[in-house]
Design an enzyme around this catalytic site. Structure first.
Site, PDB file in Angstrom:
ATOM      1  N   LEU A  18       0.849  -1.196   0.000  1.00 53.13           N
ATOM      2  CA  LEU A  18       0.000   0.000   0.000  1.00 53.13           C
ATOM      3  C   LEU A  18       0.882   1.242   0.000  1.00 53.13           C
ATOM      4  CD1 LEU A  18      -2.508  -1.113   2.785  1.00 53.13           C
ATOM      5  CD2 LEU A  18      -2.920  -1.059   0.297  1.00 53.13           C
ATOM      6  N   ASP A  60       2.804  -5.910   2.785  1.00 53.62           N
ATOM      7  CA  ASP A  60       3.171  -4.918   3.818  1.00 53.62           C
ATOM      8  C   ASP A  60       3.630  -5.552   5.130  1.00 53.62           C
ATOM      9  OD1 ASP A  60       2.663  -2.213   2.709  1.00 53.62           O
ATOM     10  OD2 ASP A  60       0.659  -3.038   2.348  1.00 53.62           O
ATOM     11  N   GLU A  65       5.126  -3.291  13.201  1.00 56.88           N
ATOM     12  CA  GLU A  65       4.636  -2.464  14.311  1.00 56.88           C
ATOM     13  C   GLU A  65       3.112  -2.382  14.344  1.00 56.88           C
ATOM     14  OE1 GLU A  65       5.875   1.710  16.073  1.00 56.88           O
ATOM     15  OE2 GLU A  65       4.826   1.940  14.180  1.00 56.88           O
ATOM     16  N   ASP A  66       2.492  -2.473  13.179  1.00 59.59           N
ATOM     17  CA  ASP A  66       1.053  -2.242  13.122  1.00 59.59           C
ATOM     18  C   ASP A  66       0.217  -3.390  13.664  1.00 59.59           C
ATOM     19  OD1 ASP A  66       1.244   0.307  11.983  1.00 59.59           O
ATOM     20  OD2 ASP A  66       1.665  -0.585  10.038  1.00 59.59           O
ATOM     21  N   ARG A  85      -4.137  -6.192   4.974  1.00 56.56           N
ATOM     22  CA  ARG A  85      -3.225  -6.433   6.090  1.00 56.56           C
ATOM     23  C   ARG A  85      -3.881  -7.225   7.228  1.00 56.56           C
ATOM     24  NH1 ARG A  85       0.766  -2.002   7.858  1.00 56.56           N
ATOM     25  NH2 ARG A  85       1.721  -3.954   8.457  1.00 56.56           N
ATOM     26  N   ARG A 131      -7.428   3.778   9.660  1.00 55.25           N
ATOM     27  CA  ARG A 131      -7.116   2.393  10.003  1.00 55.25           C
ATOM     28  C   ARG A 131      -7.600   1.984  11.397  1.00 55.25           C
ATOM     29  NH1 ARG A 131      -2.721   0.757   6.820  1.00 55.25           N
ATOM     30  NH2 ARG A 131      -2.849   1.803   4.813  1.00 55.25           N
ATOM     31  N   HIS A 161      -0.864   7.370  10.166  1.00 58.76           N
ATOM     32  CA  HIS A 161      -0.893   6.885  11.547  1.00 58.76           C
ATOM     33  C   HIS A 161      -0.465   8.003  12.504  1.00 58.76           C
ATOM     34  CE1 HIS A 161      -0.234   2.654   9.801  1.00 58.76           C
ATOM     35  NE2 HIS A 161      -1.369   2.578  10.440  1.00 58.76           N
ATOM     36  N   CYS A 248       7.761   1.685  12.173  1.00 54.99           N
ATOM     37  CA  CYS A 248       6.889   0.618  11.625  1.00 54.99           C
ATOM     38  C   CYS A 248       7.620  -0.699  11.405  1.00 54.99           C
ATOM     39  CB  CYS A 248       6.307   1.019  10.284  1.00 54.99           C
ATOM     40  SG  CYS A 248       5.907   2.734  10.123  1.00 54.99           S
TER      41      CYS A 248
HETATM   42  C1  CIR Z   1       0.476   0.532   4.985  1.00 59.22           C
HETATM   43  O1  CIR Z   1      -0.087   1.397   4.304  1.00 59.22           O
HETATM   44  O2  CIR Z   1      -0.122  -0.117   5.838  1.00 59.22           O
HETATM   45  C2  CIR Z   1       1.948   0.285   4.757  1.00 59.22           C
HETATM   46  N1  CIR Z   1       2.262   0.482   3.389  1.00 59.22           N
HETATM   47  C3  CIR Z   1       2.779   1.204   5.619  1.00 59.22           C
HETATM   48  C4  CIR Z   1       2.559   0.988   7.076  1.00 59.22           C
HETATM   49  C5  CIR Z   1       3.296   1.971   7.889  1.00 59.22           C
HETATM   50  N2  CIR Z   1       3.161   1.695   9.268  1.00 59.22           N
HETATM   51  C6  CIR Z   1       3.192   2.613  10.209  1.00 59.22           C
HETATM   52  O3  CIR Z   1       3.213   3.799   9.926  1.00 59.22           O
HETATM   53  N3  CIR Z   1       3.134   2.199  11.473  1.00 59.22           N
END
Ligand code: CIR
Length: 253
Positions: A18, A60, A65-66, A85, A131, A161, A248
């Site tokens: 993404l 991704d 971290e997410d 995700r 999100r 985020h 992340c």
């Molecule tokens: C996304 O859009 O989920 C990934 N391409 C990037 C996630 C970045 N994560 C974050 O800022 N904690």
């Protein structure tokens, strides 16, 4: 102090990750080298690093971290709001359970990505974003309160985020950019203001006294240095192309 970390090697499919950055497609070979440098930086900050294998099903999935929030008292498996995700949480569960006796889960209809969660001592700020929804935030607050921790929500306007635009550097110092510069939620902190043209560097990470910053953002590096920290720049340009910052790429606990 943190002692451990978990990362996941990027997969070739990261080129399909993404992105809203408009910086082009990541170069996979370069990303692998940068990821190895990132691991090196974590180790230099005194962390042991568990490196999980790449998973081609999830472009991704290097942004670990997410999918989990690690606190000193419990871990929380999140429920990512990005449909592509959502299943990443299944990949991370074993490594979380190996490290925590208390593991909680965010449940439907809640969504939450831990890039939206910033720890400041025993308090956690939760960004309401595209999100992370109110139901996810409310569940997280209930879980944290059960463990004697507190949390509050912050509505996001522009950033992906919460930690896209904020980085807590301990000692009451908060790196901030854009919409967070005059946000009353953060009045009590000493704000280190990141220039708009270096906004990406607001996602810098304090680890045991050293601050990891993305390479190529000299004004922010100097800002952090002059606030008294040792700065360790790490080149993460290929992850920036996917809107991913330094924080992340790891879970630190
Ligand atoms: C996304 O859009 O989920 C990934 N391409 C990037 C996630 C970045 N994560 C974050 O800022 N904690």
């Amino acid at each position: 102090m943190f002692t451990k970390s978990i990362v996941r090697k990027p997969c070739r499919a990261m080129v399909d990750g993404l992105s809203s950055a408009g910086l082009g497609v990541p170069d996979y070979q370069k990303a692998l080298i940068q990821h190895a440098d990132y691991i090196d930086a974590l180790e230099q900050c005194g962390l042991s690093v568990t490196v999980l294998p790449p998973d081609e099903r999830f472009p991704d999935s290097t942004f670990v971290e997410d999918v989990a929030l690690m606190t000193p008292r419990c871990a929380v498996i999140t429920r990512p709001g990005a449909p592509t995700r959502a299943q990443e949480t299944r990949l991370i569960q074993d490594s979380i359970r190996q490290n925590y006796a208390a593991v909680k889960m965010i449940q439907a209809p809640g969504t939450l990505e831990a890039g939206d969660v910033m720890m400041v001592g025993d308090h956690y700020y939760i960004g309401l974003s595209e999100r992370t929804n109110q139901a996810g935030a409310t569940q997280l607050i209930t879980i944290l309160e059960k463990y004697g921790l507190s949390a509050s929500v912050v509505k996001l306007d522009k950033v992906l985020h919460l930690k896209t635009g904020l980085g807590y550097l301990e000692d009451n110092k908060l790196l901030a950019c854009g919409e967070f510069l005059d946000n009353p939620h953060f009045n009590q902190y000493e704000i280190l203001a990141v220039d708009a043209d270096e906004a990406y560097a607001a996602n810098s990470v304090w680890i045991n006294g050293t601050v990891l910053t993305p390479a190529g953002f000299p004004k922010t590096a100097e800002l952090i240095r002059s606030a008294g920290y040792e700065v360790r720049p790490v080149d993460v340009s290929e992850f920036q192309k996917l809107d991913g910052g330094l924080s992340c790429l790891s879970l630190r606990f």
